[in-house]
Design an enzyme around this catalytic site. Structure first.
Site, mmCIF file in Angstrom:
data_model
loop_
_atom_site.group_PDB
_atom_site.id
_atom_site.type_symbol
_atom_site.label_atom_id
_atom_site.label_comp_id
_atom_site.label_asym_id
_atom_site.label_seq_id
_atom_site.Cartn_x
_atom_site.Cartn_y
_atom_site.Cartn_z
ATOM 1 N N ASP A 1 0.926 -1.008 -0.038
ATOM 2 C CA ASP A 1 0.251 -0.179 -0.032
ATOM 3 C C ASP A 1 0.895 1.069 0.038
ATOM 4 O O ASP A 1 1.483 1.666 0.866
ATOM 5 C CB ASP A 1 -0.860 0.056 1.359
ATOM 6 C CG ASP A 1 -1.869 1.119 1.446
ATOM 7 O OD1 ASP A 1 -2.160 1.968 0.311
ATOM 8 O OD2 ASP A 1 -2.423 1.513 2.388
ATOM 9 N N GLN B 1 -6.319 6.945 -6.012
ATOM 10 C CA GLN B 1 -6.125 7.415 -7.248
ATOM 11 C C GLN B 1 -5.038 8.371 -7.298
ATOM 12 O O GLN B 1 -4.178 8.293 -8.166
ATOM 13 C CB GLN B 1 -7.241 8.330 -7.760
ATOM 14 C CG GLN B 1 -7.209 9.169 -8.966
ATOM 15 C CD GLN B 1 -8.453 9.650 -9.500
ATOM 16 O OE1 GLN B 1 -9.536 9.416 -8.933
ATOM 17 N NE2 GLN B 1 -8.202 10.895 -10.091
ATOM 18 N N PHE B 2 -4.619 9.176 -6.207
ATOM 19 C CA PHE B 2 -3.553 10.134 -6.145
ATOM 20 C C PHE B 2 -2.307 9.490 -6.061
ATOM 21 O O PHE B 2 -1.409 10.004 -6.945
ATOM 22 C CB PHE B 2 -3.900 11.010 -5.075
ATOM 23 C CG PHE B 2 -2.742 12.191 -4.788
ATOM 24 C CD1 PHE B 2 -2.664 13.099 -5.806
ATOM 25 C CD2 PHE B 2 -2.043 12.217 -3.649
ATOM 26 C CE1 PHE B 2 -1.262 13.952 -5.610
ATOM 27 C CE2 PHE B 2 -1.146 13.032 -3.375
ATOM 28 C CZ PHE B 2 -0.742 13.948 -4.214
ATOM 29 N N SER C 1 -7.861 1.522 -4.400
ATOM 30 C CA SER C 1 -8.908 1.404 -3.469
ATOM 31 C C SER C 1 -10.007 2.566 -3.552
ATOM 32 O O SER C 1 -11.238 2.162 -2.992
ATOM 33 C CB SER C 1 -8.174 1.671 -2.134
ATOM 34 O OG SER C 1 -7.550 2.850 -2.186
ATOM 35 N N ASP D 1 -5.691 1.276 4.797
ATOM 36 C CA ASP D 1 -4.760 0.184 5.424
ATOM 37 C C ASP D 1 -5.871 -1.012 5.601
ATOM 38 O O ASP D 1 -5.460 -2.071 5.399
ATOM 39 C CB ASP D 1 -4.379 0.842 6.746
ATOM 40 C CG ASP D 1 -3.586 2.008 6.864
ATOM 41 O OD1 ASP D 1 -3.098 2.406 5.845
ATOM 42 O OD2 ASP D 1 -3.855 3.052 7.566
#
Length: 300
Positions: A115, A149-150, A184, A221
């Site tokens: 992540d 997305q960022f 996500s 998370d």
């Protein structure tokens, strides 16, 4: 030890004394779903950084190295999965890359779920020099990548203004060596829904997520941990993994929101009311009921 019957996760993330982000958001759901989890905490803070006062300390790189060395010396370094979240420096990310190499000596089939925590809503909340370390060193080692997305735009240097743009970004991440890309959250929905996407190169699915008028912390998370769990439990069924992950998250977020609104009926919800209610929703984690289906996207 090298028993493949029992999934074992090494999770290296942040830790908070109060609330649910990082390892506090990931470890409990994984354990509920039957995974043994060994956790190393990159930071130990009193609360997450959305609170007014932040107290605590940071795990130094030599301390992390010592912990890994202890696991190896004692022969307890066999893991089926490796999960990483928030890292604070390029050096710590390079260390993560070295740890993956060591763990793969014991289990070449180790699944690395990364992540790449860097920011959200157009803002970075880590030092900018972390980006090249993720892009060039860590991401190519990941089996499963779960950016928002960022973060996906940062890693690829490509915008995601529509679904076509999203597919190009996903393809660029696959081309870096990532087998499974799971976005996500994206802004590709509308006022009422966000969109999550998951791709394994051959197939891509999208699913809609109902928006709430509140800011939740620790959801990324949680997403990474649930995606890891369901991808394993479903036998790599991408559609089911996305559906189960989102069903769990929607259930927890809705329950958290309703409980917060019971305390604060109108206006902005205080940060301490909106901590994810994981323990109270153990049943949802164990057996999420799918009420929104993932839809396959046809690539051009």
């Amino acid at each position: 030890m090298s028993s493949n019957s029992e999934p074992r996760v090494l999770s290296i993330q942040s830790h908070v004394v109060h609330g649910y982000v990082g390892n506090k958001s990931a470890v409990f759901p994984l354990q509920v779903l039957g995974f043994e989890v060994d956790a190393i905490n990159t930071v130990q803070f009193s609360t997450h950084t959305g609170y007014k006062h932040i107290k605590g300390n940071v795990l130094q790189n030599d301390e992390l190295e010592e912990l890994i060395e202890g696991l190896i010396l004692n022969g307890v370094d066999y893991y089926t999965h490796f999960l990483t979240g928030y890292s604070r420096s390029p050096d710590s990310l390079k260390q993560i890359a070295q740890i993956i190499t060591k763990l793969r000596l014991k289990n070449p089939n180790l699944v690395y779920v990364c992540d790449p925590v860097m920011g959200d809503n157009g803002e970075m909340y880590v030092p900018e020099e972390i980006l090249p370390a993720y892009r060039d060193v860590v991401v190519p080692l990941a089996d499963i990548l779960t950016p928002n997305q960022f973060e996906a735009e940062l890693i690829t240097g490509m915008p995601m203004k529509d679904l076509d743009g999203a597919l190009k970004v996903i393809e660029a991440l696959h081309n870096k060596g990532v087998k499974i890309v799971a976005l996500s959250s994206t802004d590709l929905g509308d006022d009422k829904v966000m969109v999550a996407l998951a791709s394994n190169r051959d197939t891509c699915y999208k699913i809609e997520i109902t928006k709430m008028d509140a800011q939740f912390t620790g959801t990324g998370d949680l997403f990474a941990a649930l995606f890891l769990a369901w991808f394993h439990k479903s036998g790599s069924d991408l559609k089911m993994t996305l559906e189960k992950t989102i069903a769990t998250m929607q259930g927890i977020v809705a329950n958290t929101y309703n409980a917060a609104r019971a305390k604060q009926p109108t206006g902005k919800i205080p940060v301490e009311y909106i901590e994810l209610r994981l323990v109270q929703n153990k049943k949802i984690i164990e057996d999420p009921q799918i009420n929104v289906n993932a839809v396959e996207i046809k690539r051009q």
